[in-house]
Design a protein around this motif. Sequence first.
Motif, PDB file in Angstrom:
ATOM      1  N   LEU A 110       0.858  -1.190   0.000  1.00 46.59           N
ATOM      2  CA  LEU A 110       0.000   0.000   0.000  1.00 46.59           C
ATOM      3  C   LEU A 110       0.889   1.233   0.000  1.00 46.59           C
ATOM      4  N   THR A 111       0.693   2.117  -0.983  1.00 46.10           N
ATOM      5  CA  THR A 111       1.453   3.362  -1.039  1.00 46.10           C
ATOM      6  C   THR A 111       0.572   4.489  -0.499  1.00 46.10           C
ATOM      7  N   VAL A 112       1.133   5.254   0.437  1.00 49.90           N
ATOM      8  CA  VAL A 112       0.345   6.210   1.214  1.00 49.90           C
ATOM      9  C   VAL A 112       0.991   7.591   1.172  1.00 49.90           C
ATOM     10  N   ASP A 113       0.134   8.617   1.096  1.00 49.65           N
ATOM     11  CA  ASP A 113       0.584  10.000   1.253  1.00 49.65           C
ATOM     12  C   ASP A 113       0.711  10.265   2.753  1.00 49.65           C
ATOM     13  N   VAL A 114       1.955  10.340   3.248  1.00 50.64           N
ATOM     14  CA  VAL A 114       2.173  10.504   4.689  1.00 50.64           C
ATOM     15  C   VAL A 114       2.585  11.931   5.040  1.00 50.64           C
ATOM     16  N   THR A 115       2.255  12.886   4.168  1.00 50.15           N
ATOM     17  CA  THR A 115       2.591  14.287   4.452  1.00 50.15           C
ATOM     18  C   THR A 115       2.044  14.748   5.805  1.00 50.15           C
ATOM     19  N   PRO A 116       0.764  14.442   6.143  1.00 54.48           N
ATOM     20  CA  PRO A 116       0.261  14.854   7.461  1.00 54.48           C
ATOM     21  C   PRO A 116       1.052  14.247   8.618  1.00 54.48           C
TER      22      PRO A 116
ATOM     23  N   LEU B   6       9.111   5.855  12.081  1.00 59.58           N
ATOM     24  CA  LEU B   6       8.924   4.549  12.703  1.00 59.58           C
ATOM     25  C   LEU B   6       8.089   4.654  13.970  1.00 59.58           C
ATOM     26  N   THR B   7       8.284   5.725  14.734  1.00 60.17           N
ATOM     27  CA  THR B   7       7.552   5.887  15.991  1.00 60.17           C
ATOM     28  C   THR B   7       6.053   5.944  15.741  1.00 60.17           C
ATOM     29  N   LEU B   8       5.640   6.798  14.790  1.00 61.29           N
ATOM     30  CA  LEU B   8       4.213   6.923  14.514  1.00 61.29           C
ATOM     31  C   LEU B   8       3.676   5.688  13.798  1.00 61.29           C
ATOM     32  N   ALA B   9       4.505   5.059  12.961  1.00 57.65           N
ATOM     33  CA  ALA B   9       4.062   3.838  12.291  1.00 57.65           C
ATOM     34  C   ALA B   9       3.837   2.731  13.318  1.00 57.65           C
TER      35      ALA B   9
ATOM     36  N   LEU C  51       3.053  16.276  11.457  1.00 57.00           N
ATOM     37  CA  LEU C  51       2.813  16.026  12.882  1.00 57.00           C
ATOM     38  C   LEU C  51       4.126  15.764  13.609  1.00 57.00           C
ATOM     39  N   LEU C  52       5.024  15.015  12.984  1.00 61.02           N
ATOM     40  CA  LEU C  52       6.320  14.760  13.601  1.00 61.02           C
ATOM     41  C   LEU C  52       7.065  16.060  13.880  1.00 61.02           C
TER      42      LEU C  52
END
Length: 483
Positions: A283-289, A311-314, A293-294
């Motif tokens: 799954l390819t995801v837009d992780v800009t938000p 990695l922490t948020l994942a 947040l980081l």
Amino acid sequence: MIKEFRLPDLGEGLTESEILSWKVAVGDTVSLNQVIAEVETAKAVVELPSPFAGVIRELHEQPGTVVEVGKPIVSFEVADDAGPAPAGHAAPSQGVTPAGQAAAGEEPAAPKREPNLVGYGAVVESSGRPARRPRIFAPVVEPADAGSPVVEPADAGSPVVEPADAGSPVVEPAETMVREARAGVPSGDRPRSTPPVRKLARDLGVDLAVVPGTGPEGLITREDVREFLRQGSAGQPDAPAGQAPAGDGGERETRTPIKGVRKHTAAAMVSSAFTAPHATEFLTVDVTPTMELLAKLRGTRAFAGLKLTPLTLAAKAVLIALRRHPSLNSRWDEANQEIVTFNYVNLGVAAATPRGLTVPNIKDAHSLTLEQLAEALAVLADTARSGKTAPSDLSGGTMSITNIGVFGIDAGTPILNPGEAAILALGAVRSMPWEYRGEVALRQVMTLSLSFDHRLVDGEQGSRFLADVGAVLAEPGMVLTMV
């Protein structure tokens, strides 16, 4: 009184360990629980504490030797009234009857075992003296090619000798080997070396009889063989086909013994790959938000001084998704024909270390706040890189994450950690053109790769879990709809 300390099982049923270094020498006075050696198991490097207070009288094994559990590694001279004490406990005080000895007026007690760290040590006779077991020497079989297994002698620390035909099995009479081991030198004029060194010498066409040994008591090491080649000594046999002859610029290949962490990892991955039917989804995801947040969290007081990464948020997203999809946090129990679903999460995190791949896990990660999770991940990484991960932290995992993005990799098909139902690989975060609100924009994008055991997890369950993880990383506010 002389006490022998035998290599204990350092956890998880390990059968052998390699002596990396001694922290003491013969004649040193040591106290109870003082670190006397550093050993490497198949999983981690462990500091070995002394089970006795006394004087070191003999170190039975040299650094670099792989020793079987239960073999003597060091002898102590202790006071006659000094009873054994397990690691972490004080020795018995005066006036207390030592374990295994009968009190005055009582019948002698049956032989008892002395606790030694993990498991038990030598059987002690009623007289208080340690029982002596005869040393057993097994035949040494050297294979003709590198693909065949090598049968090591029962006492890996004793010198092993060979006849002129190095490819033939060697069977030495026990009394001869005992005499040689006690003397520290082999009988006759045969050179002292270890099986890996002899294998290297045969591969390179080196006659060990003409190689000077620089190791303890003349032991020939791998470096001695290589140095002999570099010098191009006279009288050396011609190099076999496929090998570089001495003096033409060096070796054409390098051989490294398969042991320690690498050996354990290989066995675990082969077992996993051929036991659990793997399926992998991407799954390819837009992780800009998530990246925004980081940046905000790093500037807050709560996370000051903590290392925050994707990695922490994942990891937090995985823990949240596991609540909704518990089948990915389960185990297939073949012996009992049951599926064991865990009501807790011991989150494994793959760590690349100088000694190879390890997967330590964070116990009860499901109960940690984001701040606690960030701290636990930092401790886990530092401990793994230093090789100090405890064996207990390398077992009992329920699901794992591997961060291949740190190597610039976008996606892969990770192999399950044995006994676990799923593993998630995090790809690199890249700036890419992406559809955003009906237009093309430059966004931060990541690919997630989920491998799962298809016996435990159906395609629907795996897909929904992966979609939930992706939803949290694409929009962290989605957590409010999931908890």
